[in-house]
Structures are given as C-alpha cells and as structure tokens.
Design an enzyme around this catalytic site. Sequence first.
Site, short mmCIF file in Angstrom:
data_model
loop_
_atom_site.label_atom_id
_atom_site.label_comp_id
_atom_site.label_asym_id
_atom_site.label_seq_id
_atom_site.Cartn_x
_atom_site.Cartn_y
_atom_site.Cartn_z
N ARG A 62 -34.37 43.83 -29.30
CA ARG A 62 -33.60 43.83 -28.06
C ARG A 62 -34.00 42.68 -27.14
O ARG A 62 -33.21 42.21 -26.33
CB ARG A 62 -33.77 45.18 -27.35
N TYR A 115 -9.14 39.38 -12.66
CA TYR A 115 -8.83 40.19 -13.85
C TYR A 115 -8.91 41.67 -13.44
O TYR A 115 -9.89 42.10 -12.84
CB TYR A 115 -9.87 39.83 -14.90
N ASP A 187 -15.32 33.67 -12.81
CA ASP A 187 -14.81 33.97 -14.14
C ASP A 187 -14.06 32.72 -14.60
O ASP A 187 -12.97 32.43 -14.13
CB ASP A 187 -13.90 35.20 -14.08
N LYS A 212 -12.24 35.08 -25.79
CA LYS A 212 -11.04 34.26 -25.79
C LYS A 212 -11.31 32.96 -26.57
O LYS A 212 -11.26 32.95 -27.77
CB LYS A 212 -10.59 34.01 -24.35
C1 LIG Z 1 -10.26 39.11 -21.39
C2 LIG Z 1 -10.85 38.74 -20.08
C3 LIG Z 1 -12.03 39.32 -19.64
C4 LIG Z 1 -12.73 40.43 -20.38
O1 LIG Z 1 -13.10 40.14 -21.69
P1 LIG Z 1 -13.31 41.36 -22.71
O2 LIG Z 1 -14.05 40.81 -23.85
O3 LIG Z 1 -11.95 41.86 -23.06
O4 LIG Z 1 -14.10 42.41 -21.97
C5 LIG Z 1 -12.53 38.90 -18.43
N1 LIG Z 1 -11.91 37.97 -17.69
C6 LIG Z 1 -10.77 37.39 -18.09
C7 LIG Z 1 -10.13 36.35 -17.24
C8 LIG Z 1 -10.19 37.76 -19.29
O5 LIG Z 1 -9.03 37.22 -19.68
#
Ligand SMILES: *Cc1c(COP(=O)(O)O)cnc(C)c1O
Length: 397
Positions: A62, A115, A187, A212
């Site tokens: 961990r 988001y 973000d 993404k």
């Molecule tokens: C998809 C997304 C997230 C979250 O990612 P996950 O892996 O689905 O938890 C956070 N911020 C933005 C802008 C996103 O498009």
Amino acid sequence: MTTAPKDQTPASYSVETELVVAGRDPARFDGFVNVPIVRGSTVLSPTVAGLEGHTGRYTYGRRGNPTVEALEQALTVIEGGAGVVLTPSGLSAVSVGLLSVLAAGDHLLMTDSAYQPTRHFCNGVLRRYGIETTYYDPLIGADIAGLIRPNTRAIFMESPGSQSFEMQDVPAIVEVARAHDIVTLIDNTWATPLFFRPHDVGVDLSIQAGTKYLSGHSDLNIGTISANARTFAQVKQTHGDLGITVAPEDAFLGSRGLRTMAVRLARHQESALTLAHWLASRPEVLHVLHPALPEHPGHALWKRDFKGASGLFSIILKPVPKAATDAFLDSLALFGLGYSWGGFESLAIPFDCSTYRTATTWEPGGPGIRLHIGLEGTDDLIADLEQGLSRLRRMAR
Ligand SMILES: *Cc1c(COP(=O)(O)O)cnc(C)c1O
C-alpha cells in the site's frame, strides 16, 4: 542499456520525448522496455534492522509499488510539479485533493461549471464534515476576491467546464488566491498537462481523470493528483492516511496510455476541429461550444493560456422537441451513447446544466449535446451526423 534514458540528459527533453522515456528504467528490469506489473502486499526484509529501519526501497504494497511509482514519476515530469499521487478514479482524485487541503470550519469556492459528481461530494461529504461550499460563476475572474471570507481555504476550478465549456481566467484567480494565502485546485481533465500546465501559472493541485486521455482506451478508471512544493507533503500524507491504493494493472495501463498521449491528442484535436467547423455551418445548430473556435466567448483566454484543444465539445441545437434529439442520437452508428470520454471512439450524450446550476443560469436557447470526437475517419463521422440531422429534421416538422 545500463542507465535509464531519463538519467542521461535530465530536464532537457521536449514533452513528446518525456512521454516516451519518463518513468521507465530498463536497466532495473533486465532490459524490458516497460516497468512490469509487480503484484504484492508483503515486502520482505532480510534482517530485523532492515525491517525496523525501513531501509528497503519498499516497505509494504500500500505504501509503494514499482509499477505505481513508475507512473507517478512520469507524471511528475509531465505536470512539472513536486510529486504525483494516483487514485482509483478521477472522482477520488477530486475528493482526495479537496480532503488534503480542507478542514472542519473551512470555506470552499467551487466553480458552478464543475463536473456534477464533484458537486455531490461538496454538498454531501464535505458539508457533513463541516466544510461549506459556495459556487461561483466560472467567468468571475479576479472578482472572485469579493467572495472570499476569513475562513476561505481553497478555490476549485475546472476550465473549460466539461459540458458547458466556459473558460476560466485561471491566472487571475490564482493571483487573488495567492494574495489571501488560499490553495487552488483545478480539474484539468479536458486539456491534460499537454495542452495546459496548471503549475506553470501557480495552481497548487492539478487533477486529472486519467480515465479519459491518459487511458485513451475506455478500459480504465484512474485519477491523478499533481501537487507543487507548497502542497505535496499534505497531499501525500492524506492520500496515505486514507489508505488509497491503485492496482498495479491499472497503473500499468496508465503508463501505456501515457506513451501515445501526444499523438492521440493531436488527432483528437484536429478531428474535433474539423467536426466543430462542419457543425457550425449546419442550419440545425444554434451554437458550437468549442473554445478553439474564434466565436467562442472564452476563445481569447484559451488562446492566451492553452497550447491546444482536446476532442470534447458541445453543440446547442435550435429548439426541437425531445423526440427529435432522441431520434438523432438513436440513429448514430459511430457515436456511442455513453458517459465518460477520452477513448479512441466517438461518443454523444444529451445534457442540460439548468438542472443543477446554482450560481449561474443556463439558458442556451436549445437542447445541448456533448460530443467526443474519437480517432475514426472524419468523413465517416460527418456522414453519420449528417444522416442523424436529416432524421432530426424529419422529426422536428
Ligand atoms: C470523468 C471525469 C471525472 C471523473 O473521473 P472518473 O474516473 O469517472 O471518476 C472528473 N472530472 C471530469 C471533468 C471528468 O470528465
């Protein structure tokens, strides 16, 4: 090869080269190009002294793992911060980032374009633990100074918003935050550090849903938090205290995605621009929300701060009944209907920000559809949208 390429010429490579070499160490793994997937919880020490003195490179699964560490180190180079921690999803990168810098009694300023699950975290967990959130207009810029209270501890940005595509004046907000000793988080999933490096303009925590574009293949949930020298120790500590771990298989897929990120993003960018221009010329389309188009309200900020645009943008259709937009979306063959984005394949979803905004109103003048432009041929994508739009026209009559 006796040393890693990274060790031979530190700090002198382009980002494209760093994407290829960073985090690899063939000499350590018998010449294998990629850091292998190392599974394990227990790490053995040869002696009691070694065990008690934590003299080994690793002490417990961990707390550190070669496959996970390789991706953390590579991303530290790409982000240009002091260090990176990985989390099992993009949303957990947001939540761990916020928990790292906030405490009971603190006040958080959150962009209204965030988001949606980020909002749920603020309105649920953070509120329950005594942290108050105020949502602000993403276009506020330096006027954010007027929302700061004595207990404001953090400002969270997302630019552009991943449905509505407002561009934020990140440097202006950072300047105000710095003057008040407030921590800034962003973000940065849309731009990735290839098109915008938040630390370069003074943002403390740069967060990516690696799900993404880091992954790029729709086969992984992973999150990344890059922190600067001012904040890394508290992020690392909170991440460790919460017991967050990422599976070595997932870290491996993240590293694999990283190697091709520049070429994939270049193609996503080019194809998305082609599609955005085509859609802007269509009579069914009211607006195209893409920051790289000169008519976009955030275009000047995008041009000033960003090096490129990824494959995600939205369109606002001229008013038509829901049955017509549904028929359009249902008819698409190459655009899958699904959440998430950043993979090799194209996607489309309907969206409506008016259902959750609180600091701003969302009245775009027609139904919103978000598109992710994948790596298919653009002629095929245009043909698919064209047949869908003719179906929409028939239903709208
Ligand atoms: C998809 C997304 C997230 C979250 O990612 P996950 O892996 O689905 O938890 C956070 N911020 C933005 C802008 C996103 O498009």
